[in-house]
Scaffold this motif. Structure first.
Motif, PDB file in Angstrom:
ATOM      1  N   ILE A 139       0.866  -1.189   0.000  1.00 35.03           N
ATOM      2  CA  ILE A 139       0.000   0.000   0.000  1.00 35.03           C
ATOM      3  C   ILE A 139       0.898   1.233   0.000  1.00 35.03           C
ATOM      4  O   ILE A 139       1.744   1.382   0.888  1.00 35.03           O
ATOM      5  N   PRO A 140       0.737   2.099  -0.988  1.00 37.14           N
ATOM      6  CA  PRO A 140       1.598   3.293  -1.061  1.00 37.14           C
ATOM      7  C   PRO A 140       1.446   4.187   0.167  1.00 37.14           C
ATOM      8  O   PRO A 140       0.405   4.193   0.836  1.00 37.14           O
ATOM      9  N   ALA A 141       2.492   4.931   0.456  1.00 38.45           N
ATOM     10  CA  ALA A 141       2.448   5.874   1.575  1.00 38.45           C
ATOM     11  C   ALA A 141       1.542   7.048   1.235  1.00 38.45           C
ATOM     12  O   ALA A 141       1.233   7.304   0.068  1.00 38.45           O
ATOM     13  N   GLY A 142       1.105   7.774   2.259  1.00 41.99           N
ATOM     14  CA  GLY A 142       0.282   8.958   2.048  1.00 41.99           C
ATOM     15  C   GLY A 142      -1.192   8.671   1.883  1.00 41.99           C
ATOM     16  O   GLY A 142      -1.920   9.451   1.256  1.00 41.99           O
ATOM     17  N   GLN A 143      -1.678   7.569   2.444  1.00 40.85           N
ATOM     18  CA  GLN A 143      -3.098   7.248   2.368  1.00 40.85           C
ATOM     19  C   GLN A 143      -3.913   8.233   3.205  1.00 40.85           C
ATOM     20  O   GLN A 143      -3.491   8.644   4.291  1.00 40.85           O
ATOM     21  N   LEU A 144      -5.083   8.613   2.691  1.00 39.22           N
ATOM     22  CA  LEU A 144      -5.953   9.538   3.407  1.00 39.22           C
ATOM     23  C   LEU A 144      -6.862   8.787   4.370  1.00 39.22           C
ATOM     24  O   LEU A 144      -7.111   7.589   4.223  1.00 39.22           O
ATOM     25  N   ALA A 145      -7.393   9.511   5.337  1.00 39.34           N
ATOM     26  CA  ALA A 145      -8.268   8.912   6.339  1.00 39.34           C
ATOM     27  C   ALA A 145      -9.563   8.421   5.700  1.00 39.34           C
ATOM     28  O   ALA A 145     -10.148   9.089   4.841  1.00 39.34           O
ATOM     29  N   ASP A 146      -9.980   7.232   6.134  1.00 38.39           N
ATOM     30  CA  ASP A 146     -11.250   6.630   5.717  1.00 38.39           C
ATOM     31  C   ASP A 146     -11.308   6.371   4.209  1.00 38.39           C
ATOM     32  O   ASP A 146     -12.402   6.321   3.628  1.00 38.39           O
ATOM     33  N   ARG A 147     -10.151   6.224   3.588  1.00 41.77           N
ATOM     34  CA  ARG A 147     -10.093   5.835   2.174  1.00 41.77           C
ATOM     35  C   ARG A 147      -9.252   4.567   2.055  1.00 41.77           C
ATOM     36  O   ARG A 147      -8.138   4.518   2.580  1.00 41.77           O
ATOM     37  N   VAL A 161      -8.014   3.627  -5.232  1.00 39.60           N
ATOM     38  CA  VAL A 161      -8.322   4.206  -3.931  1.00 39.60           C
ATOM     39  C   VAL A 161      -9.830   4.438  -3.864  1.00 39.60           C
ATOM     40  O   VAL A 161     -10.400   5.094  -4.738  1.00 39.60           O
ATOM     41  N   LYS A 162     -10.456   3.923  -2.826  1.00 45.31           N
ATOM     42  CA  LYS A 162     -11.909   4.015  -2.692  1.00 45.31           C
ATOM     43  C   LYS A 162     -12.289   4.914  -1.532  1.00 45.31           C
ATOM     44  O   LYS A 162     -11.571   5.013  -0.533  1.00 45.31           O
ATOM     45  N   GLY A 163     -13.429   5.574  -1.677  1.00 46.51           N
ATOM     46  CA  GLY A 163     -13.945   6.441  -0.626  1.00 46.51           C
ATOM     47  C   GLY A 163     -13.777   7.901  -0.987  1.00 46.51           C
ATOM     48  O   GLY A 163     -12.944   8.287  -1.798  1.00 46.51           O
ATOM     49  N   GLY A 164     -14.608   8.736  -0.406  1.00 40.77           N
ATOM     50  CA  GLY A 164     -14.513  10.167  -0.619  1.00 40.77           C
ATOM     51  C   GLY A 164     -15.268  10.674  -1.814  1.00 40.77           C
ATOM     52  O   GLY A 164     -15.259  11.867  -2.096  1.00 40.77           O
ATOM     53  N   GLY A 165     -15.967   9.820  -2.547  1.00 47.08           N
ATOM     54  CA  GLY A 165     -16.727  10.247  -3.708  1.00 47.08           C
ATOM     55  C   GLY A 165     -18.152   9.749  -3.669  1.00 47.08           C
ATOM     56  O   GLY A 165     -18.497   8.856  -2.888  1.00 47.08           O
ATOM     57  N   GLU A 166     -18.986  10.315  -4.533  1.00 49.18           N
ATOM     58  CA  GLU A 166     -20.410   9.941  -4.538  1.00 49.18           C
ATOM     59  C   GLU A 166     -20.604   8.493  -4.970  1.00 49.18           C
ATOM     60  O   GLU A 166     -21.491   7.795  -4.479  1.00 49.18           O
ATOM     61  N   HIS A 167     -19.788   8.032  -5.912  1.00 48.56           N
ATOM     62  CA  HIS A 167     -19.921   6.671  -6.426  1.00 48.56           C
ATOM     63  C   HIS A 167     -18.724   5.813  -6.036  1.00 48.56           C
ATOM     64  O   HIS A 167     -18.442   4.801  -6.674  1.00 48.56           O
ATOM     65  N   SER A 168     -18.003   6.204  -5.004  1.00 48.91           N
ATOM     66  CA  SER A 168     -16.857   5.441  -4.539  1.00 48.91           C
ATOM     67  C   SER A 168     -16.993   5.228  -3.040  1.00 48.91           C
ATOM     68  O   SER A 168     -17.002   6.193  -2.271  1.00 48.91           O
TER      69      SER A 168
END
Length: 304
Positions: A139-147, A161-168
């Motif tokens: 897993i690459p460094a710099g992952q965002l929270a809750d993604r 990368v999943k999360g943070g979008g309407e359809h993700s």
């Protein structure tokens, strides 16, 4: 000799089982990983911790017990998945979720390592021998929270990368790609809004099925009749088919069929020791004979 054969059979059975176990293990994939869990899925203690999802790509159940999860390339047996937990059996095309909280005393699905949000994280799954690598991911460094870092589809090669979008969405313990509509059904509704085509197709399938059943039963009946005639010719020693046809071999009259049925009835009811029984068969011919006629259940024809 029998003991030797039994021993060989048990050895072969063990080899087959081991082969199936190894083949099943290769169907496991690291499917989705969440490194920073602020407000996402909670564990069984109500805490937000990093988690690792494993997916069974096969159409058979696979047991994770005895396998190893690790975040260290130099230590493939870092976390041995305990045996004896029924929840380690992953059903076909289903998921198992492990919590990377560094507290294995909390249960089977709590591993003894954590994930570092500031660095890249290596995760690997090893077979029960601790040497066979089943799957790995970095897993690459710099992952965002809750993604989460996940395969685009369950078991696919492409990672996103999943999360943070309407359809993700982040999808722990469920399918990575959720389909909310079926294009084929939508297209069918568009071209057949009132269902005429569906009705025609359904009736055609039923009609064709009935025709095939009729042809099958007729073919089986013809084969049975031919075999009966052939056996009758063999029993009587007649080889000429014309002569056999003239003598009506292989076929039974109604009286013979009734006598055979009665004999079978007496035999199955253990009444075959009655030697003085006389069976009388009267042939009745009526001009009106529907299948539901009640007249055949009467001993005598009612007078008008």
């Amino acid at each position: 000799m029998n003991k030797k054969r039994i021993g060989i059979f048990i050895a072969l059975l063990a080899m087959v089982c081991m082969g199936l176990r190894a083949q099943s293990a290769t169907s496991l994939k690291i499917n989705e990983v969440l490194v920073i869990n602020d407000q996402n899925y909670q564990d069984d203690y109500g805490l937000h911790n990093a988690w690792i999802e494993i997916f069974n790509t096969s159409f058979a159940s696979v047991n994770l017990e005895g396998c190893f999860l690790t975040n260290d390339k130099n230590n493939p047996t870092k976390y041995p998945i305990p045996k004896g937990d029924v929840l380690t059996l992953i059903k076909p095309r289903q998921h198992a979720l492990f919590w990377a909280d560094g507290m294995p005393n909390r249960g089977t699905f709590h591993v003894n390592f954590t994930l570092d949000p500031d660095k890249e994280n290596y995760i690997a799954l090893y077979d029960s021998n601790g040497k066979t690598l089943i799957d790995e991911v970095t897993i690459p460094a710099g992952q965002l929270a809750d993604r989460s870092y996940a395969r685009e589809k369950d078991g696919s090669a492409n990672w996103v990368v999943k999360g943070g979008g309407e359809h993700s969405y982040v999808t722990p313990s469920t399918n990575n790609m959720t389909i909310d509509k079926n294009p084929k059904i939508e297209n069918f509704k568009k071209h057949d809004s009132i269902g005429i085509g569906m009705a025609i197709i359904a009736m055609s399938v039923v009609f064709i099925g009935l025709v095939l059943l009729y042809l099958s039963f007729k073919a089986v009946g013809n084969i049975a009749v031919r075999l009966g005639k052939k056996n009758a010719m063999k029993a009587t020693g007649i080889t000429d088919k014309t002569e056999a046809k003239e003598k009506n071999l292989g076929s039974h009259t109604g009286e013979e069929t009734a006598a055979i049925a009665m004999a079978l009835h007496e035999y199955l009811n253990d009444a075959h020791d009655v030697e003085d029984m006389i069976l009388t068969i009267n042939k009745v011919k009526r001009t009106y004979s529907p299948w539901s006629s009640k007249i055949y259940t009467l001993r005598q024809t009612p007078r008008r």
